[in-house]
Scaffold this active site. Structure first.
Site, mmCIF file in Angstrom:
data_model
loop_
_atom_site.group_PDB
_atom_site.id
_atom_site.type_symbol
_atom_site.label_atom_id
_atom_site.label_comp_id
_atom_site.label_asym_id
_atom_site.label_seq_id
_atom_site.Cartn_x
_atom_site.Cartn_y
_atom_site.Cartn_z
ATOM 1 N N LYS A 58 0.828 -1.211 0.000
ATOM 2 C CA LYS A 58 0.000 0.000 0.000
ATOM 3 C C LYS A 58 0.861 1.258 0.000
ATOM 4 O O LYS A 58 0.573 2.233 -0.709
ATOM 5 C CB LYS A 58 -0.936 -0.019 1.208
ATOM 6 C CG LYS A 58 -1.998 -1.101 1.131
ATOM 7 C CD LYS A 58 -2.923 -1.080 2.338
ATOM 8 C CE LYS A 58 -4.024 -2.105 2.199
ATOM 9 N NZ LYS A 58 -4.984 -2.073 3.328
ATOM 10 N N ALA A 74 -0.563 1.575 6.017
ATOM 11 C CA ALA A 74 -0.766 0.600 7.094
ATOM 12 C C ALA A 74 -1.837 -0.402 6.715
ATOM 13 O O ALA A 74 -2.693 -0.146 5.859
ATOM 14 C CB ALA A 74 -1.153 1.308 8.395
ATOM 15 N N ASP A 75 -1.790 -1.544 7.385
ATOM 16 C CA ASP A 75 -2.846 -2.547 7.258
ATOM 17 C C ASP A 75 -2.985 -3.261 8.598
ATOM 18 O O ASP A 75 -1.980 -3.617 9.221
ATOM 19 C CB ASP A 75 -2.541 -3.559 6.159
ATOM 20 C CG ASP A 75 -3.769 -4.385 5.812
ATOM 21 O OD1 ASP A 75 -4.553 -3.938 4.963
ATOM 22 O OD2 ASP A 75 -3.958 -5.462 6.416
ATOM 23 N N THR A 76 -4.232 -3.462 9.021
ATOM 24 C CA THR A 76 -4.505 -4.083 10.307
ATOM 25 C C THR A 76 -5.265 -5.392 10.112
ATOM 26 O O THR A 76 -6.220 -5.455 9.338
ATOM 27 C CB THR A 76 -5.340 -3.136 11.200
ATOM 28 O OG1 THR A 76 -4.621 -1.918 11.387
ATOM 29 C CG2 THR A 76 -5.616 -3.771 12.561
#
Length: 204
Positions: A58, A74-76
């Site tokens: 991303k 970010a990725d959660t």
């Protein structure tokens, strides 16, 4: 606290929660969502690496067009007993997620990417979240509110999803979607941000 920035900052995420968190540092932010596909193989033994890879993808996608900026992506994800709990694709799946997480402790992992000066750095942070024993009436009411549908694991700790949580062990903002303290530490160490009063841009 107010921070100054070495270069303009882009948040490579459409998440209003991440924008809200990053805005706490009180410097200008431009939001340019990354449109890359999240369709990559999910490892069975290293979910943190998976979160970091998504964050890397991303961040890199936006940085390609803005290499004179600081780009943060970010990725959660939510993980429990070797299973990945993504954003639910239906109310029924959201209810199943919450029923499976009820009364148990799961792990929230956020991967974060920082791009600047042609270099991409990636890290991840983990927080343990323990749910209360949830009854079906509460689960149904929460899911019917619509709050589940755009959140990993089917809940948001910063909204009514807080009613589902017994305790957390770790960074609250990480559960929201962006581990602010660790991100700030990295940005200061890289001399990309500094406190406005007496904090020079010096990498350490």
């Amino acid at each position: 606290m107010k921070f100054k920035i070495a270069k303009p900052v882009i948040l490579a995420s459409a998440s209003p929660r991440r924008k809200e968190i990053l805005s706490l540092l009180d410097f200008p932010i431009t939001v340019i969502p990354s449109l890359v596909s999240e369709d990559i193989d999910v490892p069975t033994d290293d979910f943190a690496a998976y979160a970091r890879e998504l964050a890397s993808m991303k961040t890199s996608a936006v940085a390609k067009e803005h290499d004179n900026h600081i780009v943060i992506g970010a990725d959660t994800i939510v993980v429990h007993e070797g299973k990945l709990y993504s954003k639910p694709n239906s109310k029924e799946q959201a209810k199943t997620f919450l029923q499976e997480l009820s009364g148990k402790t799961h792990t929230v992992i956020t991967g974060v990417g920082i791009f600047e000066g042609g270099i991409l750095r990636v890290f991840s942070v983990e927080t343990a979240v323990t749910f209360r024993e949830l009854d079906d009436v509460l689960i149904d009411a929460y899911v019917d509110s619509g709050d589940s549908m755009d959140k990993a694991g089917g809940y948001g700790i910063q909204t009514a999803g807080a009613l589902l949580v017994e305790k957390i062990d770790g960074d609250y903002y990480n559960v929201m979607g962006l581990p602010l303290a660790k991100l700030t530490e990295h940005l200061r160490r890289l001399a990309l941000i500094a406190l406005k009063d007496g904090d020079p841009y010096i990498a350490y």
